[in-house]
Design a protein around this motif. Structure first.
Motif, short mmCIF file in Angstrom:
data_model
loop_
_atom_site.label_atom_id
_atom_site.label_comp_id
_atom_site.label_asym_id
_atom_site.label_seq_id
_atom_site.Cartn_x
_atom_site.Cartn_y
_atom_site.Cartn_z
N THR A 4 -6.09 16.48 28.92
CA THR A 4 -5.05 15.47 28.88
C THR A 4 -3.73 16.03 29.41
OG1 THR A 4 -6.09 14.42 26.97
CG2 THR A 4 -3.78 13.89 27.37
N VAL A 5 -3.07 15.25 30.24
CA VAL A 5 -1.78 15.63 30.81
C VAL A 5 -0.68 14.88 30.08
CG1 VAL A 5 -0.41 15.78 32.93
CG2 VAL A 5 -2.91 15.91 33.04
N PRO A 6 0.37 15.56 29.61
CA PRO A 6 1.46 14.84 28.95
C PRO A 6 2.33 14.12 29.96
CG PRO A 6 2.02 17.16 29.17
CD PRO A 6 0.60 17.02 29.66
N GLY A 7 3.13 13.17 29.45
CA GLY A 7 4.17 12.59 30.28
C GLY A 7 5.33 13.58 30.42
N HIS A 8 6.35 13.18 31.16
CA HIS A 8 7.50 14.05 31.42
C HIS A 8 8.79 13.32 31.04
CE1 HIS A 8 4.36 15.60 34.12
NE2 HIS A 8 4.96 16.76 34.02
#
Length: 433
Positions: A314-318
């Motif tokens: 999973t990639v987090p938001g920024h």
């Protein structure tokens, strides 16, 4: 001085002195060449100074966003990101001469695994035209790709300026990571196969990119975007030449529907992810699905199918995503950005989203899978997309910037699918388990 010298001096002052003997032709040529060389050197030096001092505006990443100057928080963030903004600009995009390593034959190289591809950088890349129109490819524009490219989508007759991942191991010719025509390679490897994607709207973006890249038109996104109860949120699409490949998307947040799904469908390739829905019990919830996954893998063997399970991290938001127009260059810097809790909106007095926990949860899930006895592969999206704060230009229903989802043609989602395709290649070659 002597008298003759004084007379000559007076004559020169009065303008009556005899003319100086002319220089030889060779001497005049030498002086002319020296003068020309001096002018050329000054021009070159001036050009270098101009190149060093003139800021070339970037045409990549969409509109330039005005930084908010009325809050100390935004000012602090602007200071934070200044050191990490690469200066690609127009020059970086147009300068596309192949390096010496690119000219050599790479057919003899082994396929890169995921670890070999992690080290690298995002470089400017120009496509002759967009690979597809993400707006016209779907039936609904609501909260989808139209904020990225307008209501009609990008101009399909003009070049597309974007970014492409350049892995160090590929540049060094350690291994091979083919990034040719995705549709041709994917349809060849997925011939007569069913490829299933289970996850939330982030996984839906990956599914959408695969479908549009392989020629699908008119995807009905509304049925899965707004079905909060997950009752009928399944998309089934046939794609590739002669409709030989079936793509299936099933919306789920914590894989709670996986058992029921696998009772109805026996996919050849199964990609799973829990999406950006945080829970402290994520490992427990996933471990509850191991039984039905084992049953699916056993059924595949019984049917003589070489099935493949892929877990995508999973990639987090920024936070402050609208302040970025280019990829970042430092994973550490981006992780510091995500970990700063003071930059998140509050809900009931607590920072929202838990993006800072995703890296740790990714590792917990992979550790659990390692001990599960399941055969699986990991698609490490986190390591590549943590560097792409610039791809978020979607808008929430409340009209606020959506710093979690991505615009399809910015290179990030296409890289995820190129990595996905590489895992399928490796599995077909028996290079991974």
């Amino acid at each position: 001085p002597k008298k003759s010298s004084r007379v000559a001096l007076r004559r020169r002052k009065k303008g009556t002195a005899p003319a100086e003997p002319p220089l030889p032709i060779a001497g005049r040529r030498a002086i002319g060449l020296c003068a020309f060389g001096l002018v050329l050197a000054l021009v070159s030096l001036n050009g270098i100074v101009l190149l060093r001092t003139t800021k070339i505006p970037s045409i990549v990443g969409g509109m330039q966003h005005q930084r908010t100057s009325d809050t100390d928080l935004a000012k602090q963030h602007d200071t934070f990101i200044q050191e990490d903004q690469p200066q690609h600009g127009v020059v970086g995009i147009l300068k596309s001469e192949p390096r010496e390593n690119d000219k050599k034959d790479k057919t003899h190289l082994p396929l890169c695994n995921m670890e070999q591809l992690k080290k690298g950088r995002w470089e400017p890349h120009r496509f002759p035209k967009p690979p597809y129109n993400p707006v016209q490819g779907t039936k609904t524009k609501g909260n989808d790709q139209w904020p990225c490219y307008g209501e009609d989508g990008p101009d399909m007759t003009q070049p597309l300026d974007t970014f492409k991942w350049s892995a160090n191991s590929v540049s060094d010719q350690t291994c091979s990571f083919p990034q040719r025509n995705f549709a041709i390679d994917f349809c060849e490897l997925a011939y007569n196969k069913t490829v299933a994607f289970l996850g939330d709207s982030i996984t839906l973006e990956q599914f959408e990119d695969v479908a549009l890249s392989t020629g699908v038109k008119g995807i009905d996104m509304a049925s899965v975007l707004w079905d909060k109860k997950n009752t009928e949120s399944t998309l089934i699409i046939n794609t590739c030449p002669h409709n030989t490949t079936t793509l299936v998307f099933r919306r789920t947040h914590f894989l709670e529907v996986l058992g029921d799904f696998l009772n109805k469908v026996t996919p050849d390739i199964l990609l799973l992810n829990t999406g950006q829905w945080y829970t402290e019990r994520v490992v427990t919830l996933i471990e509850r699905r191991y039984g039905c996954i084992k049953d699916w893998q056993t059924k595949c063997k019984t049917l003589g199918k070489d099935c493949q399970l892929i877990w995508r991290t999973t990639v987090p938001g920024h936070p402050f995503c609208t302040h970025y127009t280019e990829p970042a260059t430092s994973v550490e810097k981006m992780e510091q950005l995500v970990a700063n809790l003071s930059w998140y909106p509050l809900k009931k007095g607590m920072p929202r989203y838990h993006w800072w926990d995703f890296k740790h949860q990714n590792q917990l899930v992979v550790n659990s899978l390692d001990q599960s006895g399941l055969g699986f592969d990991v698609l490490p999206s986190y390591n590549f997309l943590i560097l792409r704060p610039d791809v978020h230009r979607k808008i929430t229903p409340e009209g606020e910037p959506d710093c979690a989802h991505a615009c399809l043609l910015e290179g990030s989602i296409s890289l995820v699918n190129q990595l996905f395709l590489q895992l399928i290649r490796l599995h077909a070659h028996g290079a991974i388990s």
